[in-house]
Design a protein around this motif. Structure first.
Motif, PDB file in Angstrom:
ATOM      1  N   SER A  57      32.109  -0.255  19.938  1.00  0.00           N
ATOM      2  CA  SER A  57      32.461  -1.039  21.316  1.00  0.00           C
ATOM      3  C   SER A  57      31.687  -0.004  22.132  1.00  0.00           C
ATOM      4  N   ASP A  58      30.822  -0.631  23.222  1.00  0.00           N
ATOM      5  CA  ASP A  58      30.390  -0.105  24.374  1.00  0.00           C
ATOM      6  C   ASP A  58      31.600   0.308  25.316  1.00  0.00           C
ATOM      7  N   LEU A  59      32.161   1.374  25.495  1.00  0.00           N
ATOM      8  CA  LEU A  59      33.059   1.800  26.437  1.00  0.00           C
ATOM      9  C   LEU A  59      33.369   1.341  27.745  1.00  0.00           C
ATOM     10  N   PHE A  60      32.103   1.139  28.338  1.00  0.00           N
ATOM     11  CA  PHE A  60      32.264   1.041  29.614  1.00  0.00           C
ATOM     12  C   PHE A  60      31.336  -0.368  30.141  1.00  0.00           C
ATOM     13  N   SER A  61      30.043   0.249  30.318  1.00  0.00           N
ATOM     14  CA  SER A  61      28.730  -0.952  30.410  1.00  0.00           C
ATOM     15  C   SER A  61      28.254  -1.191  29.130  1.00  0.00           C
ATOM     16  N   ALA A  62      27.494  -2.373  28.952  1.00  0.00           N
ATOM     17  CA  ALA A  62      27.110  -3.003  27.649  1.00  0.00           C
ATOM     18  C   ALA A  62      25.742  -3.330  27.900  1.00  0.00           C
ATOM     19  N   PHE A  63      25.325  -4.350  28.546  1.00  0.00           N
ATOM     20  CA  PHE A  63      24.021  -5.084  28.882  1.00  0.00           C
ATOM     21  C   PHE A  63      23.292  -4.665  30.158  1.00  0.00           C
ATOM     22  N   TYR A  64      22.044  -4.491  29.900  1.00  0.00           N
ATOM     23  CA  TYR A  64      21.197  -3.787  30.744  1.00  0.00           C
ATOM     24  C   TYR A  64      19.997  -4.658  31.428  1.00  0.00           C
ATOM     25  N   PRO A  65      19.958  -5.681  32.005  1.00  0.00           N
ATOM     26  CA  PRO A  65      18.875  -6.065  32.541  1.00  0.00           C
ATOM     27  C   PRO A  65      18.072  -5.226  33.599  1.00  0.00           C
ATOM     28  N   LEU A  66      18.868  -4.684  34.455  1.00  0.00           N
ATOM     29  CA  LEU A  66      18.192  -3.596  35.353  1.00  0.00           C
ATOM     30  C   LEU A  66      17.478  -2.557  34.733  1.00  0.00           C
ATOM     31  N   GLY A  67      18.435  -2.138  33.872  1.00  0.00           N
ATOM     32  CA  GLY A  67      17.665  -0.914  32.955  1.00  0.00           C
ATOM     33  C   GLY A  67      16.595  -1.294  32.254  1.00  0.00           C
ATOM     34  N   TYR A  68      16.469  -2.480  31.665  1.00  0.00           N
ATOM     35  CA  TYR A  68      15.138  -2.802  30.770  1.00  0.00           C
ATOM     36  C   TYR A  68      14.225  -2.982  31.854  1.00  0.00           C
ATOM     37  N   ALA A  69      14.483  -3.680  32.986  1.00  0.00           N
ATOM     38  CA  ALA A  69      13.360  -3.867  34.045  1.00  0.00           C
ATOM     39  C   ALA A  69      13.067  -2.892  34.882  1.00  0.00           C
ATOM     40  N   SER A  70      13.771  -1.841  35.104  1.00  0.00           N
ATOM     41  CA  SER A  70      13.632  -0.635  35.980  1.00  0.00           C
ATOM     42  C   SER A  70      12.159   0.222  35.793  1.00  0.00           C
ATOM     43  N   PRO A  71      11.608   0.114  36.782  1.00  0.00           N
ATOM     44  CA  PRO A  71      10.382   1.080  36.657  1.00  0.00           C
ATOM     45  C   PRO A  71      10.809   2.436  36.475  1.00  0.00           C
ATOM     46  N   VAL A  72      11.820   3.146  36.740  1.00  0.00           N
ATOM     47  CA  VAL A  72      12.378   4.424  36.671  1.00  0.00           C
ATOM     48  C   VAL A  72      12.417   4.571  35.173  1.00  0.00           C
ATOM     49  N   LEU A  73      13.237   3.771  34.357  1.00  0.00           N
ATOM     50  CA  LEU A  73      13.416   4.002  32.917  1.00  0.00           C
ATOM     51  C   LEU A  73      12.138   3.795  32.013  1.00  0.00           C
ATOM     52  N   ARG A  74      11.521   2.624  32.593  1.00  0.00           N
ATOM     53  CA  ARG A  74      10.389   2.432  31.902  1.00  0.00           C
ATOM     54  C   ARG A  74       9.317   3.553  31.854  1.00  0.00           C
ATOM     55  N   GLU A  75       9.228   4.374  32.999  1.00  0.00           N
ATOM     56  CA  GLU A  75       8.331   5.565  33.148  1.00  0.00           C
ATOM     57  C   GLU A  75       8.652   6.720  32.343  1.00  0.00           C
ATOM     58  N   LEU A  76       9.929   6.517  31.900  1.00  0.00           N
ATOM     59  CA  LEU A  76      10.419   7.739  31.059  1.00  0.00           C
ATOM     60  C   LEU A  76       9.921   7.579  29.738  1.00  0.00           C
ATOM     61  N   GLY A  77       9.484   6.375  29.168  1.00  0.00           N
ATOM     62  CA  GLY A  77       9.272   6.199  27.964  1.00  0.00           C
ATOM     63  C   GLY A  77      10.152   6.223  26.865  1.00  0.00           C
ATOM     64  N   LEU A  78      11.614   5.838  27.093  1.00  0.00           N
ATOM     65  CA  LEU A  78      12.464   6.151  26.147  1.00  0.00           C
ATOM     66  C   LEU A  78      12.185   5.530  24.691  1.00  0.00           C
ATOM     67  N   ASP A  79      11.463   4.576  24.707  1.00  0.00           N
ATOM     68  CA  ASP A  79      11.153   4.051  23.208  1.00  0.00           C
ATOM     69  C   ASP A  79      10.593   5.203  22.382  1.00  0.00           C
ATOM     70  N   ARG A  80      10.036   5.990  23.082  1.00  0.00           N
ATOM     71  CA  ARG A  80       9.530   7.334  22.284  1.00  0.00           C
ATOM     72  C   ARG A  80      10.517   8.164  21.702  1.00  0.00           C
ATOM     73  N   HIS A  81      11.429   8.152  22.368  1.00  0.00           N
ATOM     74  CA  HIS A  81      12.797   8.864  21.857  1.00  0.00           C
ATOM     75  C   HIS A  81      13.898   8.215  21.433  1.00  0.00           C
ATOM     76  N   GLY A  82      13.567   7.080  20.661  1.00  0.00           N
ATOM     77  CA  GLY A  82      14.553   6.219  19.678  1.00  0.00           C
ATOM     78  C   GLY A  82      15.313   5.228  20.098  1.00  0.00           C
ATOM     79  N   LEU A  83      15.055   4.898  21.714  1.00  0.00           N
ATOM     80  CA  LEU A  83      15.835   3.706  22.211  1.00  0.00           C
ATOM     81  C   LEU A  83      14.912   2.359  21.842  1.00  0.00           C
TER      82      LEU A  83
END
Length: 532
Positions: A57-83
């Motif tokens: 279960s996702d304990l609190f939040s679950a779906f992330y349209p803003l996270g997926y579209a966020s330039p902030v998270l995109r610039e961190l390149g989290l896909d290179r760290h397993g996301l």
């Protein structure tokens, strides 16, 4: 004698905003230490087996349209760290009490067809609304998520639109969800989908400024979907942690901060509950709610008197009760089309949303709750055994200091009755259940005060330069080198990383040679005007 550890920056709290700030400071070459109260990172971005073995279960939040579209998270390149991200077959279905469903799909033609069943021409109207959004979406996200005031992005958006369309967009941003829906669409399907998305905040369909949240979430759903991390929400946190550690950052767990150490108006570090002092030579970044930071960790001595008065008027968003279920099969919806949606809204039509919100506004418990429900195995097959479903639902309650167990139990009964009405046999498929009452949410994550998920109300009077109190709308605080990075800061709630990024950028700007003095001078002069 207390041991003193010194780094460039101390980050208080390992929620996603704190981790974003820590990553950006580490990217700049700073030594960074994150102090976290609990035994694990993530704040409200965590997963766990709380219902039955094998059901994640996702304990609190679950779906992330803003996270997926966020330039902030995109610039961190989290896909290179397993996301990695995954999508349900459909984004959202708003299931009306009469059994009809308005469904948003990443396939524009499918969404148009669904909306068309409610009113002739609404399919084309949806296409037009989406074209309007797509034309400005990149700049709109920059305006929303970058530090306030968003001068560069705002000017770019204004130039793109021209004076007339810029004014029309400005008007759209202050409309209520009901008014915006009635201007854009003729039928109830598209209107209620928009209003239901606005209720992801604490705003009713009638409140000014609520329409922008519905517009943002529905249009992001059309554009990028509402994805979830493969393997659970905790995988987003894990990627942030892995990235931080790869840059030399450190996280210390079970280290609750009890005081920000201040000398001559400057943050010098923090003191933890065990009496240990942790020094920071450049910045203290706090991913905690604004009242907790200013009134508990800093103290009134270091705050302007008017700011203390303003904090007395800080308003939380509504409380939340959340139920997770382990099911031995898919939810048996009467309307089979709903089965493919990652998120389902149910329990109210448009007028029902208004009645539900009115009950909460008057401090009453809604007898017919409006639910936001997530079908997580439908979205990510790794969440439970084959042929089963991990699901959750939450609904809002008035913000209260305490909720008796019997009241919560009665409301859980109402929640399940709403689902059973639209999915007969739902209860018979439950093999495990877990309930988070508002107080439980706060105990699990102290930042969710009274079960409030948004770090403070999304109402217009506590947004932009009014967030968290009338001021600059920035991460800077009256204490030099102390920065607010939680969802209590602009732009508010949601998993997008903007408050953390804004705090990190403010700390870096303060530290630079030219802006170190000039920037702080501007901030201090502005604060003297605001709080005199």
């Amino acid at each position: 004698m207390r041991k003193v550890d010194t780094v460039d920056a101390i980050v208080v709290g390992a929620g996603h905003n704190g981790l974003v700030a820590a990553n950006l400071l580490a990217d700049a070459g700073w030594t960074v230490r994150v102090l976290e109260t609990s035994g694990e990172p993530g704040g409200a971005v965590r997963s766990g087996e709380v219902t039955a073995p094998g059901y994640l279960s996702d304990l609190f939040s679950a779906f992330y349209p803003l996270g997926y579209a966020s330039p902030v998270l995109r610039e961190l390149g989290l896909d290179r760290h397993g996301l990695a991200w995954t999508h349900a077959p459909a984004v959202l279905s708003h299931l009306l009490p009469d059994g009809r469903a308005a469904t948003i799909s990443r396939d524009l033609a499918e969404t148009m067809a669904s909306m068309e069943t409610f009113a002739a021409g609404d399919g084309e109207r949806w296409r037009n609304a989406y074209r309007d959004w797509a034309a400005v979406s990149d700049r709109m996200l920059e305006v929303i998520l970058r530090p306030f005031p968003p001068v560069r992005a705002g000017l770019g958006l204004a130039r793109q639109l021209g004076p007339g369309d810029a004014l029309r967009l400005g008007r759209r941003l202050v409309l209520s969800a009901r008014e915006l829906g009635s201007e854009l669409f003729s039928g109830e399907g598209a209107r209620v989908a928009l209003a239901g998305c606005a209720l992801h905040t604490d705003l009713s369909p009638e409140e000014a400024g609520g329409g922008v949240y519905g517009w943002l979430l529905t249009m992001l759903g059309q554009q990028v979907g509402w994805p979830a991390p493969v393997g659970g929400a905790g995988e987003l946190t894990a990627a942030l942690v892995r990235r931080l550690r790869s840059r030399g950052g450190e996280i210390v767990y079970r280290a609750p901060v009890r005081r920000v150490l201040v000398a001559r108006g400057r943050a010098m570090g923090v003191r933890t509950a065990d009496g240990r002092d942790w020094r920071a030579t450049r910045a203290v970044v706090a991913d905690v709610p604004a009242p907790a930071l200013f009134l508990d960790l800093v103290g009134e001595r270091w705050l302007p008197g008017r700011m203390v008065e303003d904090l007395a008027h800080f308003r939380w968003d509504g409380a939340t009760v959340k139920v997770d279920w382990a099911l031995d099969g898919p939810i048996p919806w009467k309307n089979a089309a709903v089965g493919g949606a990652g998120t389902v809204h149910l329990g109210a039509d448009l007028n029902g949303l208004t009645r539900y919100s009115g009950k909460i506004a008057t401090g009453e418990v809604p007898e017919d709750p409006f639910l936001l429900l997530g079908q997580m195995t439908t979205t990510d097959q790794s969440r439970s055994p084959a042929g089963t479903e991990t699901a959750w639902a939450y609904t809002h309650l008035p913000h209260r200091a305490q909720w008796p167990a019997d009241e919560i139990a009665a409301h859980v009964e109402r929640i399940e009755a709403v689902i059973e009405e639209q999915a007969p046999g739902f209860r018979s498929r439950v093999v495990g259940r877990h309930v988070f009452a508002p107080g439980d949410l706060e105990r699990e994550n102290p930042s969710l005060v009274g079960g409030a998920l948004g770090g403070g109300t999304s109402a217009a009077f506590q947004q932009l330069f009014f967030r968290p109190v009338p001021g600059l709308g920035r991460a800077d605080t009256p204490v030099d080198r102390l920065y607010l990075s939680s969802s209590s800061a602009h732009p508010g709630g949601g998993v997008h990383g903007a408050p953390g990024a804004n705090a990190a950028r403010a700390a870096l700007a303060r530290d630079r040679g030219l802006t170190g003095a000039a920037y702080r001078g501007l901030v201090e002069r502005a604060q003297r005007v605001i709080y005199r």
